[in-house]
Design an enzyme around this catalytic site. Structure first.
Site, PDB file in Angstrom:
ATOM      1  N   ILE A  22       0.499  -1.491  -0.234  1.00  0.00           N
ATOM      2  CA  ILE A  22       0.495  -0.339   0.311  1.00  0.00           C
ATOM      3  C   ILE A  22       0.412   1.155   0.165  1.00  0.00           C
ATOM      4  O   ILE A  22       1.092   2.175  -0.709  1.00  0.00           O
ATOM      5  CB  ILE A  22      -0.998  -0.436   1.257  1.00  0.00           C
ATOM      6  CG1 ILE A  22      -1.903   1.335   1.255  1.00  0.00           C
ATOM      7  CG2 ILE A  22      -0.216   0.466   2.645  1.00  0.00           C
ATOM      8  CD1 ILE A  22      -3.155   0.768  -0.575  1.00  0.00           C
TER       9      ILE A  22
ATOM     10  N   SER B 153      11.504   1.144   6.685  1.00  0.00           N
ATOM     11  CA  SER B 153      11.297   0.269   6.356  1.00  0.00           C
ATOM     12  C   SER B 153      12.503  -0.858   6.322  1.00  0.00           C
ATOM     13  O   SER B 153      13.665  -0.772   5.760  1.00  0.00           O
ATOM     14  CB  SER B 153      11.069   0.211   5.132  1.00  0.00           C
ATOM     15  OG  SER B 153      10.149  -1.360   4.602  1.00  0.00           O
ATOM     16  N   ARG B 154      12.502  -2.186   7.432  1.00  0.00           N
ATOM     17  CA  ARG B 154      13.373  -3.341   6.916  1.00  0.00           C
ATOM     18  C   ARG B 154      14.159  -3.697   5.514  1.00  0.00           C
ATOM     19  O   ARG B 154      14.997  -3.738   5.623  1.00  0.00           O
ATOM     20  CB  ARG B 154      12.719  -4.523   7.982  1.00  0.00           C
ATOM     21  CG  ARG B 154      12.199  -4.198   9.252  1.00  0.00           C
ATOM     22  CD  ARG B 154      11.877  -5.370   9.889  1.00  0.00           C
ATOM     23  NE  ARG B 154      10.491  -5.458   9.485  1.00  0.00           N
ATOM     24  CZ  ARG B 154       9.569  -6.425   9.690  1.00  0.00           C
ATOM     25  NH1 ARG B 154      10.090  -7.430  10.640  1.00  0.00           N
ATOM     26  NH2 ARG B 154       8.848  -6.716   8.923  1.00  0.00           N
TER      27      ARG B 154
ATOM     28  N   ASP C 115     -10.222  -7.832   6.496  1.00  0.00           N
ATOM     29  CA  ASP C 115      -9.518  -6.584   5.930  1.00  0.00           C
ATOM     30  C   ASP C 115      -9.925  -5.849   5.318  1.00  0.00           C
ATOM     31  O   ASP C 115      -9.850  -4.209   5.069  1.00  0.00           O
ATOM     32  CB  ASP C 115      -8.014  -6.957   5.778  1.00  0.00           C
ATOM     33  CG  ASP C 115      -7.043  -6.263   4.967  1.00  0.00           C
ATOM     34  OD1 ASP C 115      -7.005  -5.230   5.616  1.00  0.00           O
ATOM     35  OD2 ASP C 115      -7.005  -5.680   4.047  1.00  0.00           O
TER      36      ASP C 115
ATOM     37  N   LYS D  46      -5.596   1.870   7.669  1.00  0.00           N
ATOM     38  CA  LYS D  46      -6.998   1.025   8.315  1.00  0.00           C
ATOM     39  C   LYS D  46      -6.118  -0.609   8.463  1.00  0.00           C
ATOM     40  O   LYS D  46      -5.429  -0.599   7.403  1.00  0.00           O
ATOM     41  CB  LYS D  46      -7.904   0.911   7.526  1.00  0.00           C
ATOM     42  CG  LYS D  46      -8.261   1.368   6.181  1.00  0.00           C
ATOM     43  CD  LYS D  46      -7.621  -0.156   5.091  1.00  0.00           C
ATOM     44  CE  LYS D  46      -8.244  -1.281   6.020  1.00  0.00           C
ATOM     45  NZ  LYS D  46      -7.976  -2.593   5.160  1.00  0.00           N
TER      46      LYS D  46
END
Ligand code: NAP
Length: 307
Positions: free
Chosen positions: A15, A37-38, A169, A91
């Site tokens: 996303i 971010s990893r 979801d 969300k």
């Protein structure tokens, strides 16, 4: 023109790449100043792998936007608020209701903005549908939300882990629209939840609410996808289609776009207004219905699911 506010995007996955990065690139309000971010990064943007290190290194970044799945999100949100940053949540806003209440308490105590976003509420036809329903009495409403989990969550096993919410979801997007457009609140009265025999969350759900409202969510639909909400009232009927982006009144189309690409720019514009005015926006009504369905739902075991 006022200087754009700096924002860090955290959790560079589907996303973030599909919606947040393009929305920020076009935003008059925001500058994407860093990512955390990893494994992911965005070309041309300063990237970090450790959130605490980013917060320490960049005190000039006043806002963080959290795009990781709901279960890990609380720790990041709480750390950001404790470090004095405004927070925008994808969300669903968290894994549990209580943890989001806690984030709201932290934000209020620090005078910071917390925005629990519902992107589907920004769909083109949602505001006109809400206005049309405002002075009518709803007789019945039905949600049909059927999509292909392999298309929208390719290989994302987290959706089937505890806290991933399964078909809720996407279903919570429908509930975010429903709770926004209905002129009076409804509550869940019954639910049937279909769990794949090898998974922890449902792949389909049938819901009944007070006020003649029903819903069918299913994650096994291949081919054309269906995101419809049909409402009959004392004076006519409306249908929202394409996830709230098209509106029919008594069978005739009156508004709409086929694209969802306006939703995230609208969310970032709203976040800018909230920060500017020192307000928060945390409406948990859609998540209450999901929690109630998990509480009241009858469990049916169905065929195993693998990506
Ligand atoms: P995703 O691609 O699986 O995950 C996003 C990123 O979160 C990952 O790339 C990962 O980045 C990070 N992440 C994953 N697990 C983590 C953990 N335990 N701790 C810290 N970071 C972690 O998921 P997504 O599809 O983008 O969905 C993320 C959120 O957006 C969900 O709440 C979803 O409901 C919402 N959303 C998704 C869609 C969609 O079409 N997929 C649409 C609208 C909203 P690193 O491994 O690089 O750290």
């Amino acid at each position: 023109m006022a200087a754009r506010r700096k924002v860090a995007l955290v959790g560079i996955g589907k996303i973030a790449r599909d919606q947040h990065v393009p929305a920020l690139a076009a935003s008059p309000d925001w500058a994407l100043a860093a990512t955390v971010s990893r494994s992911g990064a965005i070309d041309g943007v300063e990237s970090h792998t450790d959130f605490a290190a980013m917060l320490a290194a960049r005190p000039d970044i006043g806002t963080v936007s959290l795009c990781m799945p709901p279960v890990p999100r609380y720790d990041y949100a709480a750390a950001a608020l404790r470090a004095g940053r405004h927070v925008m949540l994808e969300k669903p806003p968290g894994a549990t209701l209580a943890e989001v209440h806690d984030l709201q308490r932290l934000a209020d105590a620090a005078g910071l903005t917390l925005f629990a976003t519902w992107h589907s509420r920004m769909a083109h036809a949602v505001a006109p549908a809400r206005a049309w329903l405002a002075d009518r009495t709803v007789r019945t409403a039905h949600i049909t939300w059927r999509e292909d989990v392999r298309k929208w969550h390719p290989g994302q096993d987290w959706v089937f882990e505890p806290g991933g919410m399964g078909v809720f979801d996407p279903g919570i997007n429908a509930l975010s629209i429903l709770t926004h457009i209905l002129p009076a609140p409804v509550h869940l009265t019954a639910a049937t939840l279909e769990f794949p025999s090898n998974r922890q969350t449902p792949i389909a759900a049938d819901l009944s609410f007070s006020g003649g409202v029903t819903a069918n969510f299913d994650w096994r639909q291949e081919g054309p996808q269906t995101w419809d909400i049909e409402v009959e009232t004392d004076r006519g009927a409306i249908a929202l289609r394409m996830g709230g982006n098209r509106l029919e009144v008594d069978g005739a189309e009156v508004a709409g776009e086929n694209s969802i690409m306006g939703e995230y720019p609208a969310l970032y514009a709203q976040m800018a207004r909230l920060v500017e005015t020192g307000l928060s926006d945390v409406d948990l009504a859609p998540m209450v219905h999901v929690a109630d369905a998990m509480t009241l739902g009858r469990r049916v075991t169905v065929a195993p699911f693998d990506f």
